[in-house]
Design an enzyme around this catalytic site. Structure first.
Site: not given
Ligand code: TRP
Ligand code: ZN
Length: 881
Positions: A271-273, A306, A309, A328
């Site tokens: 996850m790209e936080n 990530e 992103h 995405e």
């Molecule tokens: N945005 C993340 C990615 O594509 C993936 C993602 C979306 C995600 N919802 C999630 C990861 C829920 C873990 C849990 O890189």
């Molecule tokens: Zn992504």
């Protein structure tokens, strides 16, 4: 059909309305205690004058609420309402702008959904995309509300020495003798889905990166102490990604710190936080002896994904969740290009298309088919799909095919110039591409509107007298649920024409004064087209859809000889591979139609395989792909009419065994040629070809082959070879096989990710006792159903095991359905992914179709079913009508 009494809300894309309120800033304080965490949130809210005015403020939220204050005064209970089904909190008649303070209490140890704030192995993590922030506090939890965040974390010093959030650390201190605090400020506005917190006992590995404008960025990877020695590859990958994005797109990182945290319990890949990526351990940890070459590639591409992103997703984000492919599809395209630029472009392209066909084409042909920009959803988590990601990436790739790399880059630059700091739509991206290249992309929107895989049929007519070739091309897209009539797509179709010596003809159309090179991109806009090329002095062999220039199914009636020719001579590596795949597929489908116990292979296959094996110019990774049969799922989709999956597996195995037998000496010789004296990562292609040879040698009962696998296992100094040996023996009986599997489990019982491989191999085995073995795995001391990687390793692999999942008595279906219901009680996201394995039931022969339908009906009637599983199963059952 009506399934449950309360039908869940359906969200529609066309209902989008700007938020009537905006959040300027949010200051969060997390007071972390043993059993629960108190979250205090202070919001600066004002009306949005670009939206339709509303008196009431509606916040999203699903946490226990302790306190609401508005401008310092307790907000009286009669002035708000909580709707727990909708997960909203409505404050009546709020002022023009105000400070709202909210306190909630959450229970991370009890949170098994892995969304919101949850515990994993004693540490705390968050996952907010898409709608997890509302499980932490009440907020405008939608991506077009972008605020400045600060986060203060207070926790016990010994239990939670590490306290992380987005942005820069601006302060820290001691709050009492056992507790400390850290404050983080993120200078960039962001939507709540990019928020993150991590608290716990973690080791950190540090490095730094100097950006091309000379700024120093601290790189930090946080893992559990025993994993510190598995982080070097991730660090190297991160630095490569940072450099690549500067070189290829001119994009630099924009904060002083980049943090990556690895967690063992995670619903997806990563996850790209903002500034604080959280990763599934599977995509961070890699050491030669614990991770395969494939794992190393996975780590590098997810780290890249990530990181990329940060621009495509974070700096420019999505207006609403229907636009998910905006970030995405684009970011997958970018990570694909990253890997292609670093290693072999051809190999990467083949791998990606193989994955698209195995996992996305079935989705596009099934009951949950949706456009890359969906029109509706019940549960957004169900739309993190192969379609949005992988087909989305193919759609982005088509811009590059149309405009070239330079044109694509210009389009991307215009997109950032216009939209940096904004939450935008797929249309905005398409418009930037159109404007930067002065090209009308109106028709191209259909790729975003229409589901289904278009089919392109080509016929070739040669005129010996005129020395001309006409390609007659028709496109058609099959109906998908809710979309019966499809308008034609804009399709770039890259073609070449070969003379019998394998030389490409210069391509000149009748209206042109000279040839324009020997490959070109034909643009299809109508249902039918004809293109005529002149000065072709011999009946050519066409090479169509080169490099897979569009996500379509191509039909052309090649003879076996023509396919053999392309398999030997096509100058496009992708199409060279493709010709072999078609030959294999035809052979397997013939075997399915007329099973013979001693399947004889056509000479063109034997010769084609030999030519590939002996080629001096092809790299070993390509050879391995070219000699791998199409996947079972791909074949499932290719079967005309009703499918008997068991017969299909048997047909594929018969062809595999025939290849093994007819070329036994070649596999043996090549197996030896692939041996390297010492381990180097760059030799991954040799290892992959070697393990393919070992698998062919073990595709028939042969004690010598078993011994080769045993020796390889025992001598292996790396996981690729160790797992390769186990994989080659996966379907075999015998003491040696059983002993090696035992040994492996003994040796790796402390390494969760390695054990996942072992679990997956068991569940994928074609041995007759696989269902029993799989049920037993669930009791294994290293197994936990609560851990998504484990659940996927065992149940996901079993559901892809066509032989046993589709056992004629329905036992495989029953087993998986029961587990889906069990998992749904605590983690709907994982349950919903698994239940999707039932989606192709209408393609089955009548008995299995009936058995599967029964299981789906049982599931949908279950009381308390999650929205996630309900949405998938109800769509699946509707497909029968
Ligand atoms: N945005 C993340 C990615 O594509 C993936 C993602 C979306 C995600 N919802 C999630 C990861 C829920 C873990 C849990 O890189
Ligand atoms: Zn992504």
């Amino acid at each position: 059909m009506t399934a449950t009494s309360s039908s869940p809300t359906i969200h529609l894309r066309r209902d989008y309305q700007a938020s009537p309120f905006l959040v300027d800033r949010i200051d969060l304080t997390f007071d972390i205690r043993d059993q629960s965490t108190r979250v205090h949130s202070r919001l600066l809210i004002k009306r949005n004058h670009h939206a339709i005015a509303q008196n009431d403020l509606v916040l999203h939220g699903a946490a226990s609420l302790n306190l609401i204050q508005l401008d310092g005064e307790v907000w009286p209970t009669e002035r708000y309402q909580i709707n727990s089904t909708e997960e909203t909190l409505t404050l009546f008649d709020v002022p023009e702008s105000f400070i709202l303070e909210i306190e909630t209490e959450v229970f991370p140890e009890k949170n098994t959904s892995l969304m919101g704030l949850y515990a994993s192995n004693g540490n705390l993590f968050t996952q907010c995309e898409p709608e997890g922030f509302r499980k932490i506090t009440y907020y405008l939890d939608r991506p077009d509300v972008m605020a400045k965040f600060s986060t203060t974390l207070i926790a016990d010093k010994t239990r939670y020495p590490v306290l992380l959030s987005n942005g820069n650390k601006v302060g820290q201190g001691i709050s009492d003798k056992k507790r400390h605090w850290v404050k983080w400020v993120d200078p960039y506005r962001k939507p709540s889905y990019l928020f993150a917190v991590v608290a716990g006992k973690l080791a950190v590995v540090r490095d730094e990166y100097i950006t091309r404008s000379g700024r120093k960025v601290a790189l930090e990877i946080y893992v559990e102490t025993h994993d510190v020695d598995k982080t070097q590859h991730a660090l190297r990958s991160l630095k490569r990604a940072m450099k690549w994005d500067e070189d290829r797109f001119g994009l630099e990182y924009d904060l002083d710190t980049y943090m990556i945290v690895a967690v063992g319990d995670f619903n997806m890949g990563a996850m790209e936080n903002k500034g604080l990526n959280i990763f599934n351990t599977k995509f961070v940890l890699a050491r030669q002896d614990t991770a395969t070459d494939f794992d190393f590639e996975g780590v590098e591409s997810v780290i890249g994904h990530e990181y990329f992103h940060n621009w495509t997703g974070n700096r420019v984000t999505c207006r609403d969740w229907f636009q998910l492919s905006l970030k995405e599809g684009l970011t997958v395209f970018r990570d694909q290009e990253f890997t292609a630029d670093l290693y072999s472009r051809a190999v990467k392209r083949i791998e990606d298309v193989r994955q698209l066909r195995t996992a996305q084409f079935p989705e596009d042909a099934g009951p949950t088919a949706h456009p890359i920009r969906p029109d509706s959803y019940i549960e957004m988590n169900n739309f993190y799909t192969m379609t949005v990601y992988e087909k989305g990436a193919e759609v982005v790739r088509m811009y590059q095919t149309l405009f070239g790399r330079e044109g694509f880059r210009k389009g991307l630059e215009l997109y950032f110039r216009r939209h940096d700091g904004q939450a935008v739509t797929c249309d905005d991206f398409r418009q930037a591409m159109a404007d930067a290249n002065q090209y009308d992309l109106t028709q191209f929107e259909r790729w975003y509107d229409q589901a289904g895989t278009p089919e392109v049929a080509v016929e070739m007519f040669y005129s010996p007298s005129a020395h001309s070739v006409t390609l007659h091309i028709r496109q058609h897209c099959p109906a998908t649920p809710g979309q019966t009539d499809k308008a034609p797509f804009l399709i770039p179709l890259t073609v070449a024409l070969f003379d019998p010596n394998g030389k490409a003809y210069p391509l000149q159309m009748s209206e042109e004064t000279e040839a324009q090179g020997d490959e070109r991109v034909l643009i299809l806009r109508e249902r039918e087209h004809s293109f005529t090329f002149i000065n072709i002095d011999h009946l050519p062999i066409p090479s169509l859809l080169r490099d897979f220039s569009a996500p379509v199914k191509l039909h052309y009636h090649y003879s076996a000889e023509e396919l053999a020719f392309l398999f030997a001579h096509d100058t496009d590596a992708f199409n060279r591979w493709e010709a072999g795949q078609i030959l294999f597929r035809q052979t397997i489908l013939q075997q399915l139609e007329h099973p013979s116990s001693n399947a004889a292979l056509p000479a063109v296959i034997i010769e084609g395989v030999q030519r590939i094996l002996h080629s001096d110019s092809l790299d070993p990774a390509f050879k391995a792909l070219a000699l791998t049969l199409p996947s079972e799922v791909e074949l499932f989709e290719a079967v005309p009419g009703e499918v008997d999956p068991v017969a299909l597996v048997q047909a594929r195995e018969a062809v595999r065994a025939a290849l093994a037998r007819s070329l036994r000496h070649e596999w043996q010789a090549m197996y030896q040629r692939c041996q390297r004296p010492a381990f180097h990562h760059e030799d991954s292609g040799w290892r992959s070809l070697k393990n393919l040879c070992l698998a062919y040698l073990n595709a028939v009962d042969d004690p010598i082959a078993v011994e080769l696998a045993q020796v390889q296992y025992q001598k292996a100094d790396n996981m690729t070879d160790q797992a390769g040996a186990l994989s080659a023996l996966r379907d075999r009986q015998g003491a040696i096989r059983d002993h090696l599997y035992e040994d492996f489990a003994q040796r790796w019982q402390k390494e969760a990710l390695v054990m996942d491989k072992w679990f997956a191999l068991h569940a994928a085995s074609l041995r007759p006792d696989t269902l029993n073995r799989t049920e037993a795995l669930l009791q294994h001391p290293c197994f936990s159903l609560k851990n998504p990687n484990k659940a996927r390793a065992v149940l996901g692999s079993f559901g892809r095991n066509l032989l046993h999942f589709h056992a004629a008595d329905g036992s495989g279906y029953r087993f998986l359905a029961q587990k889906v219901l069990e998992i749904d009680q605590f983690n709907p996201q994982v349950a919903s992914r698994l239940v999707s394995l039932f989606n192709r039931w209408t393609r089955l022969e009548p008995q299995r179709r009936q058995l599967m339908k029964q299981e789906l009906t049982t599931i949908v009637q279950q009381a308390g079913l999650s929205r996630d599983v309900f949405e998938i199963v109800s769509k699946s059952l509707e497909a029968a009508h």
